[in-house]
Design a protein around this motif. Structure first.
Motif, short mmCIF file in Angstrom:
data_model
loop_
_atom_site.label_atom_id
_atom_site.label_comp_id
_atom_site.label_asym_id
_atom_site.label_seq_id
_atom_site.Cartn_x
_atom_site.Cartn_y
_atom_site.Cartn_z
N ALA A 136 3.62 5.62 -5.64
CA ALA A 136 3.62 5.56 -7.11
C ALA A 136 2.53 6.44 -7.71
N GLN A 137 1.37 6.49 -7.05
CA GLN A 137 0.24 7.25 -7.58
C GLN A 137 0.31 8.73 -7.26
N ASP A 138 0.64 9.05 -6.02
CA ASP A 138 0.54 10.45 -5.56
C ASP A 138 1.84 11.01 -5.03
N GLY A 139 2.90 10.19 -4.96
CA GLY A 139 4.14 10.67 -4.39
C GLY A 139 4.02 10.88 -2.90
N PHE A 140 4.96 11.62 -2.34
CA PHE A 140 4.99 11.85 -0.89
C PHE A 140 3.73 12.57 -0.41
N ARG A 141 3.16 13.42 -1.28
CA ARG A 141 1.93 14.14 -0.91
C ARG A 141 0.79 13.18 -0.60
N GLY A 142 0.82 12.00 -1.24
CA GLY A 142 -0.26 11.05 -1.02
C GLY A 142 -0.34 10.57 0.42
N ILE A 148 0.84 -1.20 0.00
CA ILE A 148 0.00 0.00 0.00
C ILE A 148 0.87 1.25 0.00
N LEU A 149 1.94 1.24 0.79
CA LEU A 149 2.86 2.37 0.81
C LEU A 149 3.45 2.61 -0.57
N ARG A 150 3.90 1.54 -1.23
CA ARG A 150 4.46 1.67 -2.58
C ARG A 150 3.42 2.19 -3.56
N ASN A 151 2.19 1.71 -3.41
CA ASN A 151 1.12 2.13 -4.30
C ASN A 151 0.80 3.61 -4.13
N VAL A 152 0.74 4.07 -2.89
CA VAL A 152 0.47 5.49 -2.61
C VAL A 152 1.59 6.36 -3.20
#
Length: 269
Positions: free
Chosen positions: A131-137, A125-129
């Protein structure tokens, strides 16, 4: 403002004790509030999904909260009269929430996604977040969390402090750990019930897919959307497990915190 290790350790232990022992109730509450619904989000299966990041993040988040809270109190209480103490406690709680959310929100994002998708690990989940939104996610929902926590704390902490003060005056001595814990449970349960709509909106914002209306993070908009979808039942989804979780959690949280603080105080004197 001086660093008080006793407050820091007591707060960290209290936060970990609550978040780990009552985690299943939090999972049930989150699944009830999710857009896909309780059953589709996992039902009663895998209620410990997401426990790992919580176990790592609870102690520092709670420690930072109590350090900020107690530091602000010690700074302002000597300058405030009796009538202004509730205002001091409200302000101290707000300071504590704003600072601790910097640690808690990334943990909350990963935890809630794991709770509603137990097939994925927290690392995935951390990798997915990222990948999709960067650190802002990892900070999606930060403002929504602050907007939930400040009203909650503005109710809970003055109630807790006020009940403790009234009870101590009545019995003519300082409260024991279990008495402080009972005050915390009552204050927490009431505050949890009142602020459930804000908690529902925060959950929707954190779980929303990228690009959706909810993902924009505007809490009033999300509350209105949920209300249009499901009415009062929607904006109060999960209220029973939330009240049970925070009521029981308040007993553990404040009981552990005050008991440890008293222990450290007695040891140091």
């Amino acid at each position: 403002m001086t660093f008080d290790l006793n407050v820091f350790v007591s707060g960290g232990c209290a936060g970990t004790a609550v978040d780990v022992t009552l985690f299943p109730l939090d999972t049930i509450k989150t699944r009830m509030q999710s857009k896909q619904g309780f059953k589709a989000a996992g039902g009663f299966n895998g209620v410990y999904a997401g426990l790992g990041p919580v176990a790592l993040g609870s102690a520092p988040g709670a420690a930072v909260f109590f350090f900020s809270y107690e530091s602000f109190k010690s700074l302002c209480e000597p300058r405030a009269g009796e009538r202004y103490l509730p205002l001091v406690h409200m302000s101290a709680a707000c300071v504590g929430e704003v600072t601790s959310c910097a640690i808690r929100v990334p943990i909350e994002v990963i935890k809630q996604r794991a709770q509603t998708n137990s097939a994925m690990s927290s690392v995935s989940i951390l990798r997915n977040v990222m990948a999709q939104d960067g650190f802002r996610g990892l900070y999606r929902g930060y403002m929504a969390t602050v907007q939930r926590e400040i009203p909650f704390s503005v109710l809970q902490y003055p109630l807790w402090e006020g009940m403790k003060r009234t009870w101590a005056n009545y019995q003519g001595s300082a409260l024991s750990g279990w008495q402080s814990a009972l005050c915390g449970a009552l204050a927490g349960a009431f505050s949890a019930a009142v602020t459930t709509p804000l908690d529902v909106a925060k959950t929707r914002i954190m779980l929303a897919p990228k690009g959706s209306v909810e993902a924009k993070g505007h809490m009033p908009t999300v509350v209105r959307l949920v209300y249009r979808e499901a009415g009062l039942a929607g904006i109060f989804a999960g209220v029973i497990p939330r009240v049970c979780w925070i009521g029981i959690g308040g007993f553990v949280y404040f009981g552990v915190y005050d008991s440890l603080r008293n222990f450290f105080h007695q040891r140091d004197t």
